[in-house]
Design a protein around this motif. Sequence first.
Motif, PDB file in Angstrom:
ATOM      1  N   PHE A   7      59.854  50.854  49.612  1.00  0.00           N
ATOM      2  CA  PHE A   7      58.883  50.365  49.614  1.00  0.00           C
ATOM      3  C   PHE A   7      59.465  48.579  50.152  1.00  0.00           C
ATOM      4  CE2 PHE A   7      58.982  46.305  46.548  1.00  0.00           C
ATOM      5  CZ  PHE A   7      57.915  46.098  46.499  1.00  0.00           C
ATOM      6  N   LEU A   8      60.653  48.796  50.826  1.00  0.00           N
ATOM      7  CA  LEU A   8      61.292  47.829  51.078  1.00  0.00           C
ATOM      8  C   LEU A   8      61.325  48.032  52.762  1.00  0.00           C
ATOM      9  CD1 LEU A   8      65.134  47.670  49.992  1.00  0.00           C
ATOM     10  CD2 LEU A   8      63.313  46.061  49.694  1.00  0.00           C
ATOM     11  N   GLN A   9      60.625  49.301  53.465  1.00  0.00           N
ATOM     12  CA  GLN A   9      60.351  49.509  54.686  1.00  0.00           C
ATOM     13  C   GLN A   9      58.765  48.287  54.923  1.00  0.00           C
ATOM     14  OE1 GLN A   9      62.038  52.470  56.887  1.00  0.00           O
ATOM     15  NE2 GLN A   9      60.342  52.435  58.178  1.00  0.00           N
ATOM     16  N   GLU A  10      58.301  49.379  53.844  1.00  0.00           N
ATOM     17  CA  GLU A  10      56.963  48.808  54.306  1.00  0.00           C
ATOM     18  C   GLU A  10      56.712  47.023  54.155  1.00  0.00           C
ATOM     19  OE1 GLU A  10      53.180  48.811  51.147  1.00  0.00           O
ATOM     20  OE2 GLU A  10      54.263  50.527  50.728  1.00  0.00           O
ATOM     21  N   LYS A  11      56.746  46.159  53.231  1.00  0.00           N
ATOM     22  CA  LYS A  11      57.086  44.834  53.044  1.00  0.00           C
ATOM     23  C   LYS A  11      57.192  44.354  53.675  1.00  0.00           C
ATOM     24  CE  LYS A  11      55.180  45.041  48.974  1.00  0.00           C
ATOM     25  NZ  LYS A  11      53.607  44.140  48.756  1.00  0.00           N
ATOM     26  N   PHE A  12      58.689  44.142  54.453  1.00  0.00           N
ATOM     27  CA  PHE A  12      59.450  43.746  56.000  1.00  0.00           C
ATOM     28  C   PHE A  12      58.943  44.378  57.252  1.00  0.00           C
ATOM     29  CE2 PHE A  12      62.828  43.141  58.380  1.00  0.00           C
ATOM     30  CZ  PHE A  12      63.063  41.779  58.449  1.00  0.00           C
ATOM     31  N   VAL A  13      57.655  45.392  57.670  1.00  0.00           N
ATOM     32  CA  VAL A  13      57.296  45.531  58.571  1.00  0.00           C
ATOM     33  C   VAL A  13      55.870  44.416  58.418  1.00  0.00           C
ATOM     34  CG1 VAL A  13      55.212  47.052  59.194  1.00  0.00           C
ATOM     35  CG2 VAL A  13      57.804  47.733  58.803  1.00  0.00           C
TER      36      VAL A  13
END
Length: 134
Positions: A7-13
Motif C-alpha cells: 500500500f505504501l509503495q503504491e501511494k508513494f510511487v
Amino acid sequence: PYVNSAFLQEKFVKRERRKGCDFVFENIFLYKRESDILSVKDRLVSEYEVKVGVSDFRRDIKKLRHLEGGKPNYFYYIISDVSIIQGDYLPYAGIYLHTFSSDGCSSFKLLKEASCINQEEISYSELYKILCKL
C-alpha cells in the motif's frame, strides 16, 4: 489503520509521478541490491525503502547498504509509524512518514531530509540498461 508495504509503495510511487520525476521504478535491482522504489529526476537518483515494522527496519539499517558498490544520490525510508525508527537510523537517510488526513487521504510527511551520498548523475547508458530490463 494498519497499512502494509505494498500500500505504501503504491501511494508513494503515485506521489513521485505527480512530482514530475523522469522515471519511477519499483522493485528494481540496481547498485547490487533490490530497491523498493527508485526515482530519477534530472539524472539524480533517489532510492526509497518501505518499512512497516521495527524488526524489518532494524535488519535493514545493519546492512550498511550504501558503503559498498554504487550509490544513489539520495536514500530515504518510508515508514508507516514513527515508532519504527526508535531513534536509530542511518545518518544520511531521509525519512518520510505516511499519514492519513482527516478525510482519509494518504500523504507523506518529510521527517528528515536525506544527505547527498553521491554527487554523480546517473549516466544515460545506466538508465538505458535499466529500461532494457523492464
